[in-house]
Write an enzyme that holds these catalytic residues in place. Structure first.
Site, PDB file in Angstrom:
ATOM      1  N   HIS A   4       0.800  -1.228   0.000  1.00  9.46           N
ATOM      2  CA  HIS A   4       0.000   0.000   0.000  1.00  9.46           C
ATOM      3  C   HIS A   4       0.834   1.280   0.000  1.00  9.46           C
ATOM      4  O   HIS A   4       0.284   2.367   0.189  1.00  9.46           O
ATOM      5  CB  HIS A   4      -0.966   0.012   1.196  1.00  9.46           C
ATOM      6  CG  HIS A   4      -2.204  -0.821   0.964  1.00  9.46           C
ATOM      7  ND1 HIS A   4      -2.171  -2.004   0.282  1.00  9.46           N
ATOM      8  CD2 HIS A   4      -3.502  -0.629   1.306  1.00  9.46           C
ATOM      9  CE1 HIS A   4      -3.397  -2.511   0.235  1.00  9.46           C
ATOM     10  NE2 HIS A   4      -4.223  -1.692   0.844  1.00  9.46           N
ATOM     11  N   TYR A  62       2.282   8.270   5.010  1.00 13.27           N
ATOM     12  CA  TYR A  62       1.684   8.896   3.825  1.00 13.27           C
ATOM     13  C   TYR A  62       2.856   9.369   2.950  1.00 13.27           C
ATOM     14  O   TYR A  62       2.971  10.538   2.619  1.00 13.27           O
ATOM     15  CB  TYR A  62       0.801  10.079   4.204  1.00 13.27           C
ATOM     16  CG  TYR A  62      -0.408   9.786   5.078  1.00 13.27           C
ATOM     17  CD1 TYR A  62      -0.947   8.507   5.180  1.00 13.27           C
ATOM     18  CD2 TYR A  62      -1.038  10.817   5.776  1.00 13.27           C
ATOM     19  CE1 TYR A  62      -2.060   8.261   5.970  1.00 13.27           C
ATOM     20  CE2 TYR A  62      -2.160  10.586   6.571  1.00 13.27           C
ATOM     21  CZ  TYR A  62      -2.666   9.302   6.665  1.00 13.27           C
ATOM     22  OH  TYR A  62      -3.771   9.068   7.450  1.00 13.27           O
TER      23      TYR A  62
HETATM   24  P1  FDA Z   1       4.141  -1.843   1.488  1.00 15.21           P
HETATM   25  O1  FDA Z   1       4.277  -3.305   1.397  1.00 15.21           O
HETATM   26  O2  FDA Z   1       4.048  -1.064   0.210  1.00 15.21           O
HETATM   27  O3  FDA Z   1       5.300  -1.270   2.400  1.00 15.21           O
HETATM   28  C1  FDA Z   1       5.444   0.098   2.716  1.00 15.21           C
HETATM   29  C2  FDA Z   1       6.916   0.400   3.036  1.00 15.21           C
HETATM   30  O4  FDA Z   1       7.358  -0.394   4.144  1.00 15.21           O
HETATM   31  C3  FDA Z   1       7.859   0.069   1.896  1.00 15.21           C
HETATM   32  O5  FDA Z   1       8.952   0.965   1.924  1.00 15.21           O
HETATM   33  C4  FDA Z   1       8.311  -1.338   2.225  1.00 15.21           C
HETATM   34  O6  FDA Z   1       9.545  -1.683   1.641  1.00 15.21           O
HETATM   35  C5  FDA Z   1       8.387  -1.302   3.730  1.00 15.21           C
HETATM   36  N1  FDA Z   1       8.076  -2.585   4.351  1.00 15.21           N
HETATM   37  C6  FDA Z   1       7.007  -3.369   4.108  1.00 15.21           C
HETATM   38  N2  FDA Z   1       7.039  -4.446   4.884  1.00 15.21           N
HETATM   39  C7  FDA Z   1       8.152  -4.363   5.645  1.00 15.21           C
HETATM   40  C8  FDA Z   1       8.728  -5.197   6.635  1.00 15.21           C
HETATM   41  N3  FDA Z   1       8.147  -6.353   6.995  1.00 15.21           N
HETATM   42  N4  FDA Z   1       9.906  -4.827   7.211  1.00 15.21           N
HETATM   43  C9  FDA Z   1      10.493  -3.657   6.847  1.00 15.21           C
HETATM   44  N5  FDA Z   1       9.992  -2.828   5.899  1.00 15.21           N
HETATM   45  C10 FDA Z   1       8.825  -3.179   5.309  1.00 15.21           C
HETATM   46  N6  FDA Z   1      -1.925   4.646   7.553  1.00 15.21           N
HETATM   47  C11 FDA Z   1      -2.295   4.860   8.833  1.00 15.21           C
HETATM   48  O7  FDA Z   1      -1.448   5.091   9.695  1.00 15.21           O
HETATM   49  N7  FDA Z   1      -3.614   4.811   9.185  1.00 15.21           N
HETATM   50  C12 FDA Z   1      -4.588   4.544   8.273  1.00 15.21           C
HETATM   51  O8  FDA Z   1      -5.774   4.478   8.627  1.00 15.21           O
HETATM   52  C13 FDA Z   1      -4.213   4.324   6.922  1.00 15.21           C
HETATM   53  N8  FDA Z   1      -5.151   4.063   5.959  1.00 15.21           N
HETATM   54  C14 FDA Z   1      -4.748   3.775   4.677  1.00 15.21           C
HETATM   55  C15 FDA Z   1      -5.694   3.428   3.714  1.00 15.21           C
HETATM   56  C16 FDA Z   1      -5.293   3.108   2.421  1.00 15.21           C
HETATM   57  C17 FDA Z   1      -6.334   2.749   1.400  1.00 15.21           C
HETATM   58  C18 FDA Z   1      -3.932   3.133   2.080  1.00 15.21           C
HETATM   59  C19 FDA Z   1      -3.481   2.795   0.697  1.00 15.21           C
HETATM   60  C20 FDA Z   1      -2.990   3.481   3.030  1.00 15.21           C
HETATM   61  C21 FDA Z   1      -3.379   3.808   4.337  1.00 15.21           C
HETATM   62  N9  FDA Z   1      -2.439   4.152   5.307  1.00 15.21           N
HETATM   63  C22 FDA Z   1      -2.850   4.382   6.601  1.00 15.21           C
HETATM   64  C23 FDA Z   1      -1.023   4.240   4.958  1.00 15.21           C
HETATM   65  C24 FDA Z   1      -0.314   2.913   5.250  1.00 15.21           C
HETATM   66  O9  FDA Z   1      -0.086   2.808   6.633  1.00 15.21           O
HETATM   67  C25 FDA Z   1       1.030   2.855   4.509  1.00 15.21           C
HETATM   68  O10 FDA Z   1       0.797   2.914   3.133  1.00 15.21           O
HETATM   69  C26 FDA Z   1       1.814   1.592   4.875  1.00 15.21           C
HETATM   70  O11 FDA Z   1       3.184   1.820   4.704  1.00 15.21           O
HETATM   71  C27 FDA Z   1       1.390   0.410   4.046  1.00 15.21           C
HETATM   72  O12 FDA Z   1       1.991  -0.762   4.500  1.00 15.21           O
HETATM   73  P2  FDA Z   1       2.031  -2.035   3.502  1.00 15.21           P
HETATM   74  O13 FDA Z   1       2.754  -3.109   4.176  1.00 15.21           O
HETATM   75  O14 FDA Z   1       0.652  -2.289   2.994  1.00 15.21           O
HETATM   76  O15 FDA Z   1       2.825  -1.409   2.275  1.00 15.21           O
END
Ligand code: FDA
Length: 511
Positions: free
Chosen positions: A85, A447
């Site tokens: 995300h 964000y």
């Molecule tokens: P993704 O996999 O894209 O990772 C995001 C980043 O973290 C990247 O740089 C990745 O390399 C790194 N990463 C991922 N997994 C890792 C791991 N295991 N170890 C180390 N690094 C790692 N935020 C919030 O605080 N409150 C909210 O209510 C919301 N709501 C929301 C709604 C929607 C529709 C979206 C698209 C986004 C949000 N967000 C949010 C923002 C969200 O918290 C942010 O996009 C996160 O980084 C997403 O995490 P993912 O693992 O899904 O993303």
């Protein structure tokens, strides 16, 4: 494991000889579907954005460790993906066409709840929805302070802080992290007991992708009533009227008791039937019964004209499904709901209420949006203001009334206008400058916004630039982390001095 990994220059042979069989190469039919499986922001799903040399889906902590080592021995940069995300696609892209591998944690999604100790161990690839579902199954009066979207990955969410409807009562996700397992650049698994204190601090909000791979988190569950009150309502009207409602919200949202959460999203749809009207939608959650919610809110915010019929009493996990836009609690476990959108988002913090006169200008600005433009205001105060601004890397605590998130969303058919749309969002952001935090102008790392500046890595390990990469990174890093930026650089220098884990806005090591 006792056996050292077998190195190989080719990632596929390295993985195979180390017993990691679940991976996909670009020539494979499975490659594109796997890459797209959690690619949330479709503007990065175009041929001009470089694709990984491989996507690895480890099935265990050991496979994850081997995947990190194979990436290094085959000279590929590492991008870790949990829920995909990232607003800027940082989990599946690289800068300057540096060859890279995606280590996708989608299969590492186990969640183990221990209701007796009110704790949970969750693998980073679990989505928030999977976590909420597991907590809900175990006990009606336990919850976790996470975010609203069920398909966000735990890995990225926690790495960047993690704000949600329970944060005014219990803080951010990172305020409830008890332990974690971090796979470091040498493939070692470290826990709180074995990792440097600066590093354990840094992984709790210092942003994903800088420190290693967090394989799993031990989280504290929080107590909630078996029945809580929620609402999800819209108020529509001309800009000047909506401006009054927003103006008043600033004196309500951040100042209500801890048990109350009321955020608002204001949006404009130019092609909709409601003329020049703005819609203001409210997300409300009260840790208490209906009558309490109604009496407190009607006193604090009579302009909202909240009616009893707009309130429902539900369990916490039912509220989580509702606010994620799902039909049922069971849908929380789906990883596929709502994946894929065209959008650009930016963030701010507000420290002093914006005057009613200025709020009218803000509202009128929005009615000139060329497509669906919105601003989401999340209330702080309460526990958010009581937790110290250096306890975790997340610095926006006391003195920050609320966060603002600006967004522009469009359809695939409008892609030829994406430049114009993002341009509008950037001018809206410029317009807001006088009303928001300054020196530096704050932003929320979850964000993530590359407009604030980028590293310019040109090699697999990031290879520091010839000029000072630390002072360059400070120009956006201090906007996300304020005074905490320097400690993040110290932590980075300890855990990853070679800058193996990097991305366009990662924390650089000092030299
Ligand atoms: P993704 O996999 O894209 O990772 C995001 C980043 O973290 C990247 O740089 C990745 O390399 C790194 N990463 C991922 N997994 C890792 C791991 N295991 N170890 C180390 N690094 C790692 N935020 C919030 O605080 N409150 C909210 O209510 C919301 N709501 C929301 C709604 C929607 C529709 C979206 C698209 C986004 C949000 N967000 C949010 C923002 C969200 O918290 C942010 O996009 C996160 O980084 C997403 O995490 P993912 O693992 O899904 O993303």
């Amino acid at each position: 494991g006792a056996h050292p990994p077998v190195p190989a220059h080719d990632i596929a042979s390295c993985l195979v000889s180390n017993g990691v069989t679940n991976f996909s190469l670009p020539a494979s039919k499975s490659f594109k579907p796997i890459l797209d499986s959690s690619l949330r922001y479709l503007r990065f799903d175009v041929p001009s954005v470089g694709k990984p040399a491989a996507i690895v889906l480890p099935a265990s902590q050991r496979e994850l460790q081997r995947a990190v080592l194979c990436a290094r021995s085959s000279s590929l940069a590492i991008r870790v993906r949990s829920g995909g995300h990232s607003y800027e696609g940082l989990s599946y892209t690289s800068e300057n066409h540096v060859p890279f591998v995606v280590i996708d944690l989608a299969n590492l999604n186990q969640v183990r709840v221990d209701p007796a100790s009110a704790t949970i161990w969750a693998e980073s690839g679990a989505t928030l929805g999977q976590l909420y579902h597991a907590v809900g199954q175990s006990n009606r009066t336990l919850a976790f302070p996470g975010g609203t979207c069920s398909t966000i990955g735990l890995g990225g969410f926690v790495s960047g802080g993690g704000f949600g409807l329970l944060s005014r009562k219990f803080g951010l996700a990172v305020d409830n992290v008890l332990d974690a397992t971090l796979i470091d650049p040498s493939g070692r698994a470290l826990t709180r007991a074995t990792m440097d204190a600066d590093v354990f601090w840094a992984i709790r909000g210092g942003g994903g992708g800088s420190w290693g791979v967090v394989y799993a988190w031990k989280l504290r569950l929080v107590p909630v009533p078996g029945t809580i009150t929620v609402f999800d309502i819209d108020r529509r009207g001309p800009a000047d009227l909506i401006a009054g409602l927003i103006h008043k919200w600033q004196y309500v949202g951040p100042h209500l008791p801890d048990e109350f959460y009321i955020s608002t999203r204001i949006y404009f749809k130019p092609k909709s039937t409601n003329g020049g009207n703005l819609t203001m939608s409210f997300t409300g959650q009260v840790l208490g019964p209906k009558h309490l919610a109604l009496s407190v809110l009607n006193k604090a915010y009579p302009e909202l004209r909240l009616a009893e019929s707009e309130l429902s009493e539900v369990s916490w996990v039912e509220s989580a499904a509702k606010f994620a836009g799902l039909f049922s609690v069971a849908d929380l476990t789906s990883r596929q709901i709502g994946v894929g959108e065209y959008a650009k988002r930016k963030s701010d913090y507000v420290q002093a209420p914006i005057s009613e006169q200025d709020m009218v200008k803000v509202a009128r600005y929005m009615t000139a949006a060329p497509t669906e433009g919105s601003i989401q205001l999340n209330p702080y105060g309460a526990a958010m203001a009581r937790i110290g601004s250096s306890e975790t890397p997340f610095p926006h605590r006391a003195g920050f009334l609320y966060s603002a998130q600006y967004a522009i969303d469009w359809r695939a058919s409008e892609n030829d206008r994406s430049g114009e749309y993002m341009g509008w969002l950037r001018s809206f952001y410029e317009f807001m400058a006088p009303f928001v935090s300054k020196n530096p102008r704050g932003a929320y790392v979850n964000y993530v916004d590359l407009d604030l500046g980028t590293n310019n890595w040109t090699t697999v390990t990031g290879g520091p630039l010839s000029f000072s990469s630390v002072s360059h990174a400070a120009s956006w890093g201090q906007r996300y982390f304020l005074h905490n930026f320097d400690r993040l650089v110290r932590a980075k220098s300890k855990i990853d001095p070679l800058n193996v884990f990097n991305n366009a806005q990662s924390i650089p090591p000092s030299h």
